[in-house]
Design a protein around this motif. Structure first.
Motif, mmCIF file in Angstrom:
data_model
loop_
_atom_site.group_PDB
_atom_site.id
_atom_site.type_symbol
_atom_site.label_atom_id
_atom_site.label_comp_id
_atom_site.label_asym_id
_atom_site.label_seq_id
_atom_site.Cartn_x
_atom_site.Cartn_y
_atom_site.Cartn_z
ATOM 1 N N PHE A 183 42.472 74.687 -74.541
ATOM 2 C CA PHE A 183 41.819 75.899 -75.042
ATOM 3 C C PHE A 183 42.257 77.118 -74.236
ATOM 4 N N LEU A 184 42.252 76.987 -72.910
ATOM 5 C CA LEU A 184 42.638 78.119 -72.071
ATOM 6 C C LEU A 184 44.127 78.403 -72.158
ATOM 7 N N GLU A 185 44.944 77.391 -72.420
ATOM 8 C CA GLU A 185 46.375 77.635 -72.588
ATOM 9 C C GLU A 185 46.625 78.572 -73.764
ATOM 10 N N GLN A 186 45.909 78.346 -74.865
ATOM 11 C CA GLN A 186 46.042 79.235 -76.019
ATOM 12 C C GLN A 186 45.538 80.637 -75.694
ATOM 13 N N GLN A 187 44.443 80.716 -74.937
ATOM 14 C CA GLN A 187 43.896 82.025 -74.590
ATOM 15 C C GLN A 187 44.826 82.788 -73.651
ATOM 16 N N PHE A 188 45.455 82.083 -72.707
ATOM 17 C CA PHE A 188 46.388 82.743 -71.797
ATOM 18 C C PHE A 188 47.604 83.275 -72.557
ATOM 19 N N ALA A 189 48.095 82.478 -73.511
ATOM 20 C CA ALA A 189 49.226 82.945 -74.316
ATOM 21 C C ALA A 189 48.842 84.165 -75.140
ATOM 22 N N ALA A 190 47.628 84.155 -75.699
ATOM 23 C CA ALA A 190 47.165 85.302 -76.483
ATOM 24 C C ALA A 190 47.005 86.537 -75.607
ATOM 25 N N VAL A 191 46.557 86.344 -74.362
ATOM 26 C CA VAL A 191 46.383 87.478 -73.456
ATOM 27 C C VAL A 191 47.734 88.064 -73.067
ATOM 28 N N MET A 192 48.735 87.224 -72.873
ATOM 29 C CA MET A 192 50.073 87.729 -72.579
ATOM 30 C C MET A 192 50.592 88.595 -73.724
ATOM 31 N N THR A 193 50.367 88.129 -74.945
ATOM 32 C CA THR A 193 50.765 88.931 -76.109
ATOM 33 C C THR A 193 49.981 90.234 -76.167
ATOM 34 N N SER A 194 48.690 90.162 -75.876
ATOM 35 C CA SER A 194 47.865 91.368 -75.881
ATOM 36 C C SER A 194 48.314 92.343 -74.793
ATOM 37 N N MET A 195 48.692 91.833 -73.630
ATOM 38 C CA MET A 195 49.162 92.696 -72.561
ATOM 39 C C MET A 195 50.436 93.433 -72.979
#
Length: 264
Positions: free
Chosen positions: A243-255
Protein backbone atom coordinates in the motif's frame (compact mmCIF):
# COMPACT_ATOMS: atom_id res chain seq x y z
CA UNK A 1 59.94 29.57 -10.93
CA UNK A 2 56.62 27.77 -10.20
CA UNK A 3 53.48 29.28 -11.75
CA UNK A 4 51.52 31.64 -9.56
CA UNK A 5 47.94 30.61 -8.89
CA UNK A 6 45.66 33.63 -8.80
CA UNK A 7 41.93 33.92 -8.33
CA UNK A 8 40.01 37.00 -9.27
CA UNK A 9 36.96 38.36 -7.48
CA UNK A 10 34.78 37.53 -10.49
CA UNK A 11 35.83 33.87 -10.31
CA UNK A 12 35.09 33.77 -6.60
CA UNK A 13 31.66 35.26 -7.24
CA UNK A 14 30.91 32.63 -9.91
CA UNK A 15 32.03 29.80 -7.62
CA UNK A 16 29.98 31.17 -4.74
CA UNK A 17 26.85 31.41 -6.88
CA UNK A 18 27.43 27.93 -8.30
CA UNK A 19 27.56 26.52 -4.75
CA UNK A 20 25.20 28.71 -2.73
CA UNK A 21 21.98 28.63 -4.74
CA UNK A 22 21.85 24.81 -5.23
CA UNK A 23 22.95 24.40 -1.61
CA UNK A 24 20.00 26.44 -0.34
CA UNK A 25 17.45 24.36 -2.27
CA UNK A 26 19.04 21.10 -1.16
CA UNK A 27 19.26 22.16 2.48
CA UNK A 28 15.59 23.22 2.46
CA UNK A 29 14.56 19.83 1.07
CA UNK A 30 16.79 17.83 3.42
CA UNK A 31 15.48 19.79 6.41
CA UNK A 32 11.84 19.02 5.58
CA UNK A 33 11.93 15.65 3.80
CA UNK A 34 11.24 12.37 5.60
CA UNK A 35 14.21 10.54 7.16
CA UNK A 36 16.61 13.41 6.40
CA UNK A 37 14.56 16.04 8.21
CA UNK A 38 14.02 14.13 11.45
CA UNK A 39 14.93 16.05 14.57
CA UNK A 40 17.19 13.19 15.68
CA UNK A 41 19.45 13.81 12.68
CA UNK A 42 22.13 16.33 13.77
CA UNK A 43 22.08 19.68 12.03
CA UNK A 44 25.69 19.47 10.95
CA UNK A 45 24.88 16.19 9.17
CA UNK A 46 22.07 17.88 7.22
CA UNK A 47 24.29 20.83 6.31
CA UNK A 48 27.17 18.53 5.37
CA UNK A 49 24.99 16.37 3.15
CA UNK A 50 23.52 19.42 1.41
CA UNK A 51 26.99 20.89 0.92
CA UNK A 52 28.32 17.62 -0.51
CA UNK A 53 25.44 17.39 -2.97
CA UNK A 54 25.89 21.03 -3.96
CA UNK A 55 29.60 20.46 -4.66
CA UNK A 56 28.82 17.43 -6.80
CA UNK A 57 25.77 18.78 -8.65
CA UNK A 58 26.73 22.47 -8.90
CA UNK A 59 29.19 22.12 -11.81
CA UNK A 60 26.63 20.08 -13.83
CA UNK A 61 24.04 22.85 -13.82
CA UNK A 62 23.50 25.10 -16.78
CA UNK A 63 24.30 28.80 -16.89
CA UNK A 64 23.11 30.57 -13.76
CA UNK A 65 21.73 34.10 -13.61
CA UNK A 66 24.43 36.76 -13.59
CA UNK A 67 23.17 38.26 -10.35
CA UNK A 68 25.37 39.16 -7.37
CA UNK A 69 24.58 37.18 -4.25
CA UNK A 70 24.61 40.24 -2.01
CA UNK A 71 21.85 42.10 -3.81
CA UNK A 72 18.08 42.27 -3.82
CA UNK A 73 17.69 39.93 -6.84
CA UNK A 74 20.21 37.54 -5.27
CA UNK A 75 18.26 37.41 -2.00
CA UNK A 76 15.07 36.86 -4.01
CA UNK A 77 16.65 33.87 -5.78
CA UNK A 78 17.73 32.41 -2.42
CA UNK A 79 14.18 32.84 -1.11
CA UNK A 80 12.84 31.05 -4.17
CA UNK A 81 15.21 28.12 -3.67
CA UNK A 82 14.08 27.80 -0.05
CA UNK A 83 10.43 27.77 -1.13
CA UNK A 84 11.07 25.16 -3.83
CA UNK A 85 12.93 22.87 -1.43
CA UNK A 86 10.26 23.20 1.26
CA UNK A 87 7.52 22.49 -1.29
CA UNK A 88 9.28 19.29 -2.37
CA UNK A 89 9.86 18.19 1.22
CA UNK A 90 6.26 18.91 2.18
CA UNK A 91 5.05 16.80 -0.76
CA UNK A 92 6.99 13.82 0.60
CA UNK A 93 5.67 14.42 4.11
CA UNK A 94 2.06 13.89 3.00
CA UNK A 95 2.30 10.08 3.08
CA UNK A 96 3.79 10.00 6.58
CA UNK A 97 1.19 12.45 7.84
CA UNK A 98 -1.52 10.23 6.38
CA UNK A 99 -0.02 7.19 8.16
CA UNK A 100 -0.04 9.10 11.44
CA UNK A 101 -3.65 10.12 10.83
CA UNK A 102 -4.53 6.45 10.27
CA UNK A 103 -2.85 5.60 13.57
CA UNK A 104 -4.94 8.28 15.29
CA UNK A 105 -8.16 6.89 13.81
CA UNK A 106 -7.30 3.32 14.79
CA UNK A 107 -6.13 4.30 18.26
CA UNK A 108 -9.37 6.13 18.98
CA UNK A 109 -11.44 3.11 17.94
CA UNK A 110 -9.27 0.72 19.96
CA UNK A 111 -9.53 2.86 23.08
CA UNK A 112 -5.84 3.76 23.06
CA UNK A 113 -6.35 7.51 22.96
CA UNK A 114 -4.83 7.78 26.45
CA UNK A 115 -1.65 5.92 25.35
CA UNK A 116 0.34 8.90 24.12
CA UNK A 117 3.78 10.39 24.68
CA UNK A 118 5.75 13.44 23.66
CA UNK A 119 6.99 13.22 20.09
CA UNK A 120 10.01 15.47 19.43
CA UNK A 121 9.34 15.34 15.68
CA UNK A 122 5.90 16.93 15.87
CA UNK A 123 6.58 18.80 19.11
CA UNK A 124 3.44 17.53 20.85
CA UNK A 125 1.64 14.51 22.24
CA UNK A 126 1.30 11.62 19.77
CA UNK A 127 -0.49 8.32 20.14
CA UNK A 128 1.77 5.30 20.51
CA UNK A 129 0.02 3.49 17.66
CA UNK A 130 0.45 6.47 15.33
CA UNK A 131 4.14 6.62 16.19
CA UNK A 132 4.50 2.87 15.59
CA UNK A 133 2.93 3.09 12.15
CA UNK A 134 5.11 6.09 11.34
CA UNK A 135 8.26 4.16 12.25
CA UNK A 136 7.13 1.25 10.06
CA UNK A 137 6.47 3.69 7.21
CA UNK A 138 10.03 5.04 7.57
CA UNK A 139 11.48 1.53 7.42
CA UNK A 140 9.42 0.73 4.33
CA UNK A 141 10.49 4.07 2.84
CA UNK A 142 14.14 3.10 3.15
CA UNK A 143 13.55 -0.53 2.13
CA UNK A 144 12.22 0.66 -1.24
CA UNK A 145 15.22 3.04 -1.63
CA UNK A 146 12.88 6.01 -1.68
CA UNK A 147 15.47 8.15 0.09
CA UNK A 148 17.67 7.73 -2.98
CA UNK A 149 14.71 8.56 -5.20
CA UNK A 150 14.26 11.81 -3.27
CA UNK A 151 17.86 12.80 -4.02
CA UNK A 152 17.39 11.82 -7.67
CA UNK A 153 14.22 13.92 -7.83
CA UNK A 154 16.13 16.80 -6.26
CA UNK A 155 18.76 16.60 -9.00
CA UNK A 156 16.05 16.41 -11.67
CA UNK A 157 14.33 19.47 -10.22
CA UNK A 158 17.22 21.65 -11.41
CA UNK A 159 16.44 20.53 -14.97
CA UNK A 160 12.67 20.92 -14.68
CA UNK A 161 12.80 24.14 -12.67
CA UNK A 162 16.24 25.74 -13.17
CA UNK A 163 17.55 28.52 -10.99
CA UNK A 164 16.29 31.81 -12.39
CA UNK A 165 15.29 35.28 -11.35
CA UNK A 166 11.75 34.88 -12.69
CA UNK A 167 8.91 34.61 -10.13
CA UNK A 168 7.39 31.21 -9.40
CA UNK A 169 3.96 30.39 -10.82
CA UNK A 170 1.01 30.36 -8.45
CA UNK A 171 -0.40 27.14 -9.92
CA UNK A 172 2.28 25.11 -8.16
CA UNK A 173 1.27 26.38 -4.72
CA UNK A 174 -2.40 25.68 -5.47
CA UNK A 175 -1.53 22.14 -6.56
CA UNK A 176 0.47 21.66 -3.37
CA UNK A 177 -2.46 22.79 -1.22
CA UNK A 178 -4.87 20.53 -3.08
CA UNK A 179 -2.57 17.55 -2.66
CA UNK A 180 -2.74 18.04 1.12
CA UNK A 181 -6.32 16.73 0.99
CA UNK A 182 -4.82 13.28 0.40
CA UNK A 183 -3.85 13.18 4.08
CA UNK A 184 -7.42 12.48 5.18
CA UNK A 185 -8.40 10.22 2.28
CA UNK A 186 -5.23 8.10 2.43
CA UNK A 187 -5.33 7.88 6.22
CA UNK A 188 -8.97 6.85 6.20
CA UNK A 189 -8.33 4.30 3.45
CA UNK A 190 -5.54 2.74 5.51
CA UNK A 191 -7.59 2.66 8.71
CA UNK A 192 -10.96 1.74 7.16
CA UNK A 193 -10.77 -2.09 7.53
CA UNK A 194 -9.86 -1.92 11.20
CA UNK A 195 -12.25 0.94 11.99
CA UNK A 196 -15.13 -0.90 10.28
CA UNK A 197 -14.41 -4.09 12.24
CA UNK A 198 -14.24 -2.27 15.57
CA UNK A 199 -17.42 -0.35 14.80
CA UNK A 200 -19.17 -3.66 14.13
CA UNK A 201 -17.88 -5.02 17.43
CA UNK A 202 -19.17 -1.97 19.29
CA UNK A 203 -22.58 -2.27 17.64
CA UNK A 204 -22.71 -5.96 18.55
CA UNK A 205 -21.87 -5.22 22.18
CA UNK A 206 -24.51 -2.48 22.23
CA UNK A 207 -27.14 -4.94 21.00
CA UNK A 208 -25.91 -7.51 23.53
CA UNK A 209 -26.27 -4.94 26.30
CA UNK A 210 -29.86 -4.26 25.28
CA UNK A 211 -30.65 -7.98 25.11
CA UNK A 212 -28.96 -8.79 28.41
CA UNK A 213 -28.83 -5.73 30.71
CA UNK A 214 -27.29 -7.70 33.56
CA UNK A 215 -24.16 -8.26 31.45
CA UNK A 216 -21.56 -5.59 32.26
CA UNK A 217 -20.49 -4.32 28.84
CA UNK A 218 -18.12 -1.75 30.35
CA UNK A 219 -16.04 -4.48 32.01
CA UNK A 220 -15.65 -6.62 28.87
CA UNK A 221 -15.96 -3.98 26.15
CA UNK A 222 -12.46 -2.55 26.43
CA UNK A 223 -10.59 -5.92 26.51
CA UNK A 224 -12.64 -7.24 23.57
CA UNK A 225 -12.10 -4.08 21.52
CA UNK A 226 -8.39 -4.06 22.29
CA UNK A 227 -7.89 -7.75 21.45
CA UNK A 228 -9.87 -7.52 18.22
CA UNK A 229 -7.98 -4.37 17.26
CA UNK A 230 -4.60 -6.03 17.85
CA UNK A 231 -5.68 -9.10 15.85
CA UNK A 232 -6.90 -6.97 12.94
CA UNK A 233 -3.74 -4.88 13.08
CA UNK A 234 -1.70 -8.07 12.89
CA UNK A 235 -3.62 -9.10 9.77
CA UNK A 236 -3.30 -5.67 8.17
CA UNK A 237 0.41 -5.00 8.71
CA UNK A 238 1.65 -7.43 6.00
CA UNK A 239 -0.32 -5.40 3.45
CA UNK A 240 1.17 -2.10 4.63
CA UNK A 241 4.24 -2.39 2.41
CA UNK A 242 2.47 -2.74 -0.97
CA UNK A 243 0.00 0.00 0.00
CA UNK A 244 2.74 2.45 0.94
CA UNK A 245 4.77 1.56 -2.16
CA UNK A 246 1.89 2.78 -4.31
CA UNK A 247 1.53 5.91 -2.19
CA UNK A 248 5.25 6.69 -2.41
CA UNK A 249 5.15 6.33 -6.20
CA UNK A 250 2.11 8.62 -6.35
CA UNK A 251 3.86 11.19 -4.16
CA UNK A 252 6.90 11.18 -6.44
CA UNK A 253 4.62 11.90 -9.38
CA UNK A 254 2.87 14.62 -7.39
CA UNK A 255 6.21 16.18 -6.47
CA UNK A 256 7.22 16.32 -10.14
CA UNK A 257 3.86 17.89 -11.02
CA UNK A 258 4.32 20.54 -8.34
CA UNK A 259 7.79 21.41 -9.66
CA UNK A 260 6.46 21.65 -13.21
CA UNK A 261 3.56 23.83 -12.08
CA UNK A 262 5.96 26.20 -10.30
CA UNK A 263 7.82 26.85 -13.52
CA UNK A 264 6.98 30.36 -14.81
Amino acid sequence: MPPVFSVTSDQLSVWLVMFLWPFVRMLALISTAPIFGESRVPRHVKVGLAALLAIVIGPTLGPLPAVPVVSLPGIWIITQQVLIGVAMGFSMRLVFTAVQAAGEYIGLQMGLSFASFFDPTSGGQTMVLARLLNMLAMLIFMAFDMHLMVIAMLVESFQVLPIANAPLAANGWMLLVLSASQIFSTGLMLALPLVTTLLTINLAMGILNRASPQLSIFSIGFPVTLLVGIAMLRLQLPHLGPFLEQQFAAVMTSMLQVIQALRP
